[in-house]
Design an enzyme around this catalytic site. Structure first.
Site, PDB file in Angstrom:
ATOM      1  N   GLU A   1      10.964  -5.173  -1.471  1.00  0.00           N
ATOM      2  CA  GLU A   1      11.621  -4.665  -2.676  1.00  0.00           C
ATOM      3  C   GLU A   1      13.027  -5.229  -2.812  1.00  0.00           C
ATOM      4  OE1 GLU A   1       8.929  -0.641  -2.502  1.00  0.00           O
ATOM      5  OE2 GLU A   1      11.018  -0.533  -1.888  1.00  0.00           O
TER       6      GLU A   1
ATOM      7  N   GLY B   1       2.597   0.929  -2.037  1.00  0.00           N
ATOM      8  CA  GLY B   1       2.662   1.889  -3.135  1.00  0.00           C
ATOM      9  C   GLY B   1       1.515   1.798  -4.118  1.00  0.00           C
TER      10      GLY B   1
ATOM     11  N   SER C   1       0.689   1.301   2.043  1.00  0.00           N
ATOM     12  CA  SER C   1      -0.209   2.410   1.726  1.00  0.00           C
ATOM     13  C   SER C   1      -0.811   3.054   2.974  1.00  0.00           C
ATOM     14  CB  SER C   1      -1.319   1.958   0.764  1.00  0.00           C
ATOM     15  OG  SER C   1      -0.766   1.600  -0.485  1.00  0.00           O
TER      16      SER C   1
ATOM     17  N   HIS D   1      13.037  -6.149   3.446  1.00  0.00           N
ATOM     18  CA  HIS D   1      11.964  -5.452   2.734  1.00  0.00           C
ATOM     19  C   HIS D   1      11.656  -6.161   1.418  1.00  0.00           C
ATOM     20  CE1 HIS D   1       9.694  -2.301   0.709  1.00  0.00           C
ATOM     21  NE2 HIS D   1       9.515  -1.750   1.893  1.00  0.00           N
TER      22      HIS D   1
ATOM     23  N   GLU E   1       4.135  -6.181   5.914  1.00  0.00           N
ATOM     24  CA  GLU E   1       3.773  -5.365   4.756  1.00  0.00           C
ATOM     25  C   GLU E   1       3.259  -6.260   3.633  1.00  0.00           C
ATOM     26  OE1 GLU E   1       6.261  -1.395   4.463  1.00  0.00           O
ATOM     27  OE2 GLU E   1       7.484  -3.123   3.944  1.00  0.00           O
TER      28      GLU E   1
ATOM     29  N   ASN F   1      10.263   5.225   5.677  1.00  0.00           N
ATOM     30  CA  ASN F   1      11.224   4.652   4.744  1.00  0.00           C
ATOM     31  C   ASN F   1      11.241   5.499   3.476  1.00  0.00           C
ATOM     32  OD1 ASN F   1      12.888   3.061   3.182  1.00  0.00           O
ATOM     33  ND2 ASN F   1      11.390   1.420   2.882  1.00  0.00           N
ATOM     34  N   PHE F   2      12.307   6.278   3.299  1.00  0.00           N
ATOM     35  CA  PHE F   2      12.399   7.169   2.141  1.00  0.00           C
ATOM     36  C   PHE F   2      12.690   6.422   0.839  1.00  0.00           C
ATOM     37  CE2 PHE F   2      13.834  11.233   4.644  1.00  0.00           C
ATOM     38  CZ  PHE F   2      12.592  11.266   5.260  1.00  0.00           C
ATOM     39  N   LYS F   3      13.164   5.186   0.944  1.00  0.00           N
ATOM     40  CA  LYS F   3      13.545   4.410  -0.241  1.00  0.00           C
ATOM     41  C   LYS F   3      14.542   5.222  -1.089  1.00  0.00           C
ATOM     42  CE  LYS F   3       9.198   1.935   0.069  1.00  0.00           C
ATOM     43  NZ  LYS F   3       8.084   1.263  -0.627  1.00  0.00           N
TER      44      LYS F   3
END
Length: 229
Positions: A90, A163, A193, A88, A157, A6-8
């Site tokens: 975020e 992160g 992570s 997700h 997650e 996942n490049f975000k």
């Protein structure tokens, strides 16, 4: 084993293409049973040839329309995208997506035959309440989600491990995955992570069918090191 990157909000169209060109050369010798997913930013979605699947990090549950800043089915169809990341943390916690909207997205993209990687997770204060509280919280994130959908992959997650450089302990991952697996028969990924230094111990855990990788996937050398661990 499933390896998802996942490049975000990282990489450009040019750097994504360079990354995938390099990745594809390395994947020539990957294990045939392994699957690789790449989720670039929406500006880098395109037709890419290789032994990997390109997915969207997000989309609005409509074909098109007056939804400023969003992309919909028309934009995904242009590039043959049939895989999407939904739920997700975020998007839940930073961008305010509630379970009703997440379930709406799931239902829409399920109806279009998408492969869905569906994310669940808990905050540190929930984890500190104990395993029973964690499971009540995680299972609440399945409201409106068809757990029998044949193109569903679930990613666990823990939010406190995303992160932060702190992954959940092996015992925590094993226990949570084991309990979750009692509620569905779908592939279950771990994210939080994940990096070359811990990939072997994470993928060796019973009930872990793969990983969803964030920052450690941004460099192709790091990501391929995990694929070939």
């Amino acid at each position: 084993m499933i390896f998802a990157a996942n490049f975000k909000m990282n990489h450009t169209r040019a750097s994504t293409k360079a990354y995938l060109d390099a990745l594809n050369q390395k994947l020539a010798s990957k294990r045939s049973e392994d699957r690789v997913f790449i989720f670039p930013p929406s500006t880098a979605l395109d037709h890419y040839d290789g032994d990997f699947t390109i997915g969207a990090q997000n989309a609005y549950p409509e074909k098109n329309g007056a939804f400023t800043g969003e992309i919909g089915l028309d934009q995904l169809d242009e590039f043959g995208i049939k895989t999407i990341l939904i739920g997700h943390s975020e998007r839940r916690d930073i961008l305010g997506e509630d379970q009703a909207l997440i379930a709406q997205k799931f239902s829409y993209f399920k109806s279009k035959g998408f492969e869905i990687i569906y994310c669940i997770g808990e905050a540190l204060e929930v984890r500190e309440e104990g395993e029973d509280t964690v499971m009540v919280h995680l299972l609440s994130q399945f409201k409106g989600i068809d757990l029998a959908y044949e193109k569903l992959i679930i990613a666990y997650e823990p939010i406190w491990a995303i992160g932060t450089g702190r992954s959940a302990k092996v015992e925590e991952i094993a226990s949570t995955h084991s309990t979750l697996k009692k509620h569905f028969d779908r592939p279950l990924l771990y994210g939080g992570s994940v990096k070359p230094a811990n990939i072997k111990e994470i993928t060796a855990i019973e009930g872990v069918d793969g990983v969803l990788v964030g920052s450690a996937s941004l460099e192709v050398e790091s990501f391929t090191e995990m694929i070939f661990c």
